[in-house]
Design a protein around this motif. Structure first.
Motif, PDB file in Angstrom:
ATOM      1  N   LYS A 150       7.996   3.790 -28.720  1.00 22.97           N
ATOM      2  CA  LYS A 150       7.253   2.513 -28.049  1.00 22.97           C
ATOM      3  C   LYS A 150       8.430   1.766 -29.130  1.00 22.97           C
ATOM      4  O   LYS A 150       9.120   0.233 -29.168  1.00 22.97           O
TER       5      LYS A 150
ATOM      6  N   LYS B 126      11.448   2.391 -22.109  1.00 23.51           N
ATOM      7  CA  LYS B 126      12.064   3.793 -22.559  1.00 23.51           C
ATOM      8  C   LYS B 126      11.673   4.952 -22.333  1.00 23.51           C
ATOM      9  O   LYS B 126      12.428   6.014 -22.223  1.00 23.51           O
TER      10      LYS B 126
ATOM     11  N   LYS C 166      11.073  -1.322 -28.330  1.00 23.50           N
ATOM     12  CA  LYS C 166      10.816  -3.224 -28.712  1.00 23.50           C
ATOM     13  C   LYS C 166      11.422  -3.675 -28.816  1.00 23.50           C
ATOM     14  O   LYS C 166      12.061  -4.849 -28.915  1.00 23.50           O
TER      15      LYS C 166
END
Length: 310
Positions: free
Chosen positions: A20, A30, A24
């Motif tokens: 994650k 993902k 980001k």
């Protein structure tokens, strides 16, 4: 797990980073990160995407592309993607070609039917010519009979005085005149009808030429604007004739032109806005969510789309 995926996964865990966190920071989904770490490069849209994702992932972990180049090139070969794209393109073209053949056969069949109907209507038949010849023959027969009657009357009238002969000749001429005019009228009408039929006669070739002129339509191109608010990978199939693969940065505006349709795959569905003459589509999916097989077409001047189910 592949050697490249194992390397990147171990370095990520050493830095106490989660998938994650990587997603980001790099704006890579993902699913794409998991595919890279497991060595499943075939699930990514193209070789360009694989190269861009691996390079960005390595740089995020503090490495350069040269550090992972040998591992990447041994596991992800550009030739494999080219063969796969060629096979998919060949299947698309075969499907499109079979769909195009049916309208062509239907159009030819329709033209033959129309040509036969028009030929039946405008081309005079043998029975029409026979009726005209029969009418002309009957007119001649009537005239001959009447001429014979007049000769008989004149021969019989020789036994009478000159005054009677003159009066009978005058009466005979008066009776013969309308009969001759009637014959001329019948003959002229028959000739005129025959001439009009020939003038109106249209060949199947001329019918086909006229219909082909009406069916010639100039192919129209539609321009669509793609506006990106953030980093996003994109794959576009335009009319099964052109393939586009690129990674867009935030602020980029790209214009594509198509005639029939275009199918787009998006790596960050919330980062793209698609517009055409006031028709605007945005928020096609979640943030950093990949969306595939969105098919856009023009319907009466309006840009519309639908999702193709696999």
């Amino acid at each position: 797990m592949s050697d490249l995926g194992h390397f990147l996964s171990e370095k990520r865990k050493e830095q106490d980073k989660s998938i994650k966190d990587v997603s980001k920071a790099t704006l890579i989904s993902k699913a794409a990160i998991e595919a890279i770490e497991s060595g499943d490069f075939d699930s990514l849209p193209s070789y360009v995407h694989c190269y861009g994702f691996v390079k960005k992932y390595a740089e995020y972990l503090g490495y350069t592309y040269d550090d992972v180049k040998s591992l990447f090139e041994s596991e992800c070969k550009k030739e494999d993607f080219q063969v796969q794209e060629a096979q998919e393109s060949e299947e698309d073209y075969s499907s499109a070609d079979s769909k195009r053949k049916f309208p062509v056969f239907a159009a030819v069949f329709l033209l033959l039917i129309i040509g036969g109907i028009l030929a039946y209507i405008f081309v005079p038949s043998d029975s029409t010519h026979k009726e005209i010849r029969l009418t002309e023959g009957n007119a001649g027969l009537v005239t001959d009979n009447r001429a014979s009657e007049n000769n008989t009357d004149l021969n019989e009238s020789k036994a009478f005085p000159d005054d009677n002969i003159s009066s009978e000749k005058i009466a005979g001429e008066k009776e013969q005149t309308p009969k001759t005019d009637n014959q001329s009228s019948i003959t002229e009408n028959a000739t005129e009808s025959d001439g009009k039929a020939k003038d109106n006669e249209i060949t199947p070739y001329e019918i086909t030429q006229e219909l082909n002129k009406e069916k010639k339509v100039v192919e129209k191109k539609y321009n669509v604007s793609l506006d990106f608010s953030d980093t996003c990978w994109v794959h576009v199939n335009i009319d099964n004739e052109k393939q586009l693969d690129f990674i867009a940065e935030g602020g980029l505006t790209k214009t594509i032109s198509f005639s029939d349709f275009f199918i787009i795959d998006i790596g960050n569905a919330a980062a793209i806005t698609i517009s055409h003459n006031g028709d605007i589509y945005r928020n096609l999916g979640g943030w950093r969510e990949p969306v595939k097989n969105l098919r856009f077409t023009m319907d009466n001047g309006t840009l519309k789309y639908s999702k193709i189910e696999n």
